[in-house]
Write a protein that holds these residues in place. Sequence first.
Motif, PDB file in Angstrom:
ATOM      1  N   ASP A  26       0.860  -1.184  -0.180  1.00  0.00           N
ATOM      2  CA  ASP A  26       0.063   0.021  -0.165  1.00  0.00           C
ATOM      3  C   ASP A  26       0.844   1.212  -0.051  1.00  0.00           C
ATOM      4  O   ASP A  26       1.860   1.332   0.694  1.00  0.00           O
ATOM      5  CB  ASP A  26      -0.896  -0.144   1.255  1.00  0.00           C
ATOM      6  CG  ASP A  26      -1.811   1.213   1.343  1.00  0.00           C
ATOM      7  OD1 ASP A  26      -3.150   0.986   0.959  1.00  0.00           O
ATOM      8  OD2 ASP A  26      -1.486   2.160   1.531  1.00  0.00           O
ATOM      9  N   ARG A  27       0.601   2.167  -0.668  1.00  0.00           N
ATOM     10  CA  ARG A  27       1.572   3.327  -0.913  1.00  0.00           C
ATOM     11  C   ARG A  27       1.310   3.899   0.293  1.00  0.00           C
ATOM     12  O   ARG A  27       2.435   4.933   0.777  1.00  0.00           O
ATOM     13  CB  ARG A  27       1.108   4.248  -2.216  1.00  0.00           C
ATOM     14  CG  ARG A  27      -0.428   4.657  -2.217  1.00  0.00           C
ATOM     15  CD  ARG A  27      -0.692   5.357  -3.544  1.00  0.00           C
ATOM     16  NE  ARG A  27      -2.093   5.591  -3.533  1.00  0.00           N
ATOM     17  CZ  ARG A  27      -2.638   6.167  -4.703  1.00  0.00           C
ATOM     18  NH1 ARG A  27      -1.900   6.385  -5.654  1.00  0.00           N
ATOM     19  NH2 ARG A  27      -3.927   6.450  -4.618  1.00  0.00           N
ATOM     20  N   ASP A  28       0.432   4.465   1.061  1.00  0.00           N
ATOM     21  CA  ASP A  28       0.335   5.021   2.376  1.00  0.00           C
ATOM     22  C   ASP A  28       1.107   4.298   3.375  1.00  0.00           C
ATOM     23  O   ASP A  28       1.644   5.189   4.245  1.00  0.00           O
ATOM     24  CB  ASP A  28      -1.186   5.232   2.672  1.00  0.00           C
ATOM     25  CG  ASP A  28      -1.974   6.359   1.850  1.00  0.00           C
ATOM     26  OD1 ASP A  28      -1.147   7.129   1.312  1.00  0.00           O
ATOM     27  OD2 ASP A  28      -3.168   6.227   1.904  1.00  0.00           O
ATOM     28  N   GLU A  29       1.204   3.047   3.285  1.00  0.00           N
ATOM     29  CA  GLU A  29       2.071   2.231   4.163  1.00  0.00           C
ATOM     30  C   GLU A  29       3.427   2.774   4.201  1.00  0.00           C
ATOM     31  O   GLU A  29       4.105   2.903   5.236  1.00  0.00           O
ATOM     32  CB  GLU A  29       1.881   0.766   4.013  1.00  0.00           C
ATOM     33  CG  GLU A  29       2.663  -0.111   4.930  1.00  0.00           C
ATOM     34  CD  GLU A  29       2.556  -1.559   4.633  1.00  0.00           C
ATOM     35  OE1 GLU A  29       2.708  -2.330   5.799  1.00  0.00           O
ATOM     36  OE2 GLU A  29       2.389  -1.949   3.619  1.00  0.00           O
ATOM     37  N   VAL A  30       4.083   2.905   2.757  1.00  0.00           N
ATOM     38  CA  VAL A  30       5.494   3.179   2.743  1.00  0.00           C
ATOM     39  C   VAL A  30       5.647   4.590   3.311  1.00  0.00           C
ATOM     40  O   VAL A  30       6.707   5.055   3.964  1.00  0.00           O
ATOM     41  CB  VAL A  30       5.739   3.050   1.196  1.00  0.00           C
ATOM     42  CG1 VAL A  30       6.994   3.418   0.904  1.00  0.00           C
ATOM     43  CG2 VAL A  30       5.595   1.772   0.595  1.00  0.00           C
ATOM     44  N   ARG A  31       4.798   5.494   3.083  1.00  0.00           N
ATOM     45  CA  ARG A  31       4.743   6.928   3.401  1.00  0.00           C
ATOM     46  C   ARG A  31       4.692   7.138   4.972  1.00  0.00           C
ATOM     47  O   ARG A  31       5.524   7.912   5.299  1.00  0.00           O
ATOM     48  CB  ARG A  31       3.616   7.806   2.885  1.00  0.00           C
ATOM     49  CG  ARG A  31       3.768   7.970   1.191  1.00  0.00           C
ATOM     50  CD  ARG A  31       2.545   8.402   0.596  1.00  0.00           C
ATOM     51  NE  ARG A  31       2.475   8.429  -0.899  1.00  0.00           N
ATOM     52  CZ  ARG A  31       1.584   8.632  -1.793  1.00  0.00           C
ATOM     53  NH1 ARG A  31       0.389   8.634  -1.023  1.00  0.00           N
ATOM     54  NH2 ARG A  31       1.781   8.778  -3.070  1.00  0.00           N
ATOM     55  N   PHE A  32       3.801   6.236   5.468  1.00  0.00           N
ATOM     56  CA  PHE A  32       3.988   6.338   6.923  1.00  0.00           C
ATOM     57  C   PHE A  32       5.159   5.981   7.526  1.00  0.00           C
ATOM     58  O   PHE A  32       5.658   6.627   8.306  1.00  0.00           O
ATOM     59  CB  PHE A  32       2.758   5.570   7.729  1.00  0.00           C
ATOM     60  CG  PHE A  32       1.361   6.217   7.576  1.00  0.00           C
ATOM     61  CD1 PHE A  32       1.131   7.464   8.464  1.00  0.00           C
ATOM     62  CD2 PHE A  32       0.326   5.744   6.653  1.00  0.00           C
ATOM     63  CE1 PHE A  32      -0.139   7.854   8.399  1.00  0.00           C
ATOM     64  CE2 PHE A  32      -0.746   6.429   6.945  1.00  0.00           C
ATOM     65  CZ  PHE A  32      -0.908   7.385   7.490  1.00  0.00           C
ATOM     66  N   ALA A  33       5.624   4.639   7.172  1.00  0.00           N
ATOM     67  CA  ALA A  33       6.753   4.106   7.576  1.00  0.00           C
ATOM     68  C   ALA A  33       7.987   5.181   7.232  1.00  0.00           C
ATOM     69  O   ALA A  33       8.926   5.222   8.099  1.00  0.00           O
ATOM     70  CB  ALA A  33       7.140   2.840   6.793  1.00  0.00           C
ATOM     71  N   GLN A  34       8.399   5.594   6.298  1.00  0.00           N
ATOM     72  CA  GLN A  34       9.301   6.703   5.841  1.00  0.00           C
ATOM     73  C   GLN A  34       9.302   7.889   6.544  1.00  0.00           C
ATOM     74  O   GLN A  34      10.464   8.364   7.246  1.00  0.00           O
ATOM     75  CB  GLN A  34       9.193   6.987   4.091  1.00  0.00           C
ATOM     76  CG  GLN A  34      10.292   7.986   3.880  1.00  0.00           C
ATOM     77  CD  GLN A  34      11.748   7.329   3.871  1.00  0.00           C
ATOM     78  OE1 GLN A  34      11.963   6.324   3.989  1.00  0.00           O
ATOM     79  NE2 GLN A  34      12.663   8.208   4.118  1.00  0.00           N
ATOM     80  N   ALA A  35       8.275   8.333   6.896  1.00  0.00           N
ATOM     81  CA  ALA A  35       8.159   9.583   7.716  1.00  0.00           C
ATOM     82  C   ALA A  35       8.461   9.353   9.258  1.00  0.00           C
ATOM     83  O   ALA A  35       9.119  10.074   9.752  1.00  0.00           O
ATOM     84  CB  ALA A  35       6.465  10.165   7.626  1.00  0.00           C
ATOM     85  N   THR A  36       8.118   8.055   9.540  1.00  0.00           N
ATOM     86  CA  THR A  36       8.608   7.605  10.887  1.00  0.00           C
ATOM     87  C   THR A  36      10.018   7.373  10.903  1.00  0.00           C
ATOM     88  O   THR A  36      10.605   7.816  12.049  1.00  0.00           O
ATOM     89  CB  THR A  36       7.771   6.319  11.275  1.00  0.00           C
ATOM     90  OG1 THR A  36       6.354   6.519  11.334  1.00  0.00           O
ATOM     91  CG2 THR A  36       8.028   5.978  13.053  1.00  0.00           C
ATOM     92  N   LYS A  37      10.447   6.744   9.897  1.00  0.00           N
ATOM     93  CA  LYS A  37      12.007   6.447  10.061  1.00  0.00           C
ATOM     94  C   LYS A  37      12.797   7.905  10.194  1.00  0.00           C
ATOM     95  O   LYS A  37      13.834   8.229  10.867  1.00  0.00           O
ATOM     96  CB  LYS A  37      12.248   5.770   8.723  1.00  0.00           C
ATOM     97  CG  LYS A  37      13.836   5.899   8.470  1.00  0.00           C
ATOM     98  CD  LYS A  37      14.195   4.647   7.324  1.00  0.00           C
ATOM     99  CE  LYS A  37      15.520   4.580   6.963  1.00  0.00           C
ATOM    100  NZ  LYS A  37      16.113   5.721   6.626  1.00  0.00           N
TER     101      LYS A  37
END
Length: 330
Positions: free
Chosen positions: A63-74
């Motif tokens: 899911d593209r939002d999953e990647v965005r959430f993870a990258q922002a948290t990182k």
Amino acid sequence: MVDGLQPRRFGAGQQSVKPAHSSRRLFMAFEFATASQWRSILFLTLTCLVLFLPGFFTIPPIDRDEVRFAQATKQMVESGDFVDIRFQDDVRYKKPVGIYWMQAAALKTVSALGVPRAQVRIWVYRLPSLIGAIGAVLLTYWTALAFVTRQGAVLAALMMASCVLLGVEARLAKTDAMLLLTVTAAMGAMARVYLSWQRGEDPAHPSWGPPAVFWTALAVGILLKGPLILMFVGLAMAGLAILDRSAAWFWRMRPVWGLMWTLVLVLPWFVLIFLRAGETFFADSVGGDMLSKLGAQESHGAPPGLYLLLFWITFWPGAPLAGMAAPAVW
């Protein structure tokens, strides 16, 4: 001829007895698993792990939002800035900070346990969703206890645990599973307070427990996804007030203390992000993300009634039972 018929009669008897024995064993196992509160909680937790863990560690980001959430948290953990939310070189103000804090806590915990390269493992960022999904199932059990027996409450929780959509959300590093936990907690607490009012219990010394759960869940829900939880809870309250022609029960929720507690939990970050970004966050999150969902957003347009149709698939296998129960609920 008699000898020839006997085996067939015996075989037919076996076929009729075996299902009865299997059903009996299944019923006895269920009774054993739900014989006490702690057994029920353990049984539901283990069931959730069996249902949610397959693929949890191995499924790549889908899911593209999953990647965005993870990258922002990182980036939040790497920069040490736990107020502002950024995705690469741009701000990400679609959702409040709650899910990023939870994912950051998961990342720091897993890193402290010595897991190598934890920051690039997507399952680390999914841990809050897994916890949220399990918590939502357990809170479904807790909520149902206000209405039905322990065995009935376990069955309600099993329907939640086995539904298709929750199984998907438990494996995605997004907000929805944890938001479900907060909404279920708020509705369960509200149900207990409302039912105590309906039963005419003494209002002089109401319990602090359900109101504390309600207002805390409300605050966490706001930090996760803004005012959505207010819509769920507010519509339920309005419906009860219209049906009963009274909202007197709401005073048992200790609204003055509850609102103060909610503001204590919610306001600090909103003040800090306002000082950092001005009105940009509120324009992007409320105007750009939430209100835009009233129309087609990111090519996700669909005719009215689509979610009602999808319910029969996404809430399977509980959906047919929900349809059968609708007349009794009404």
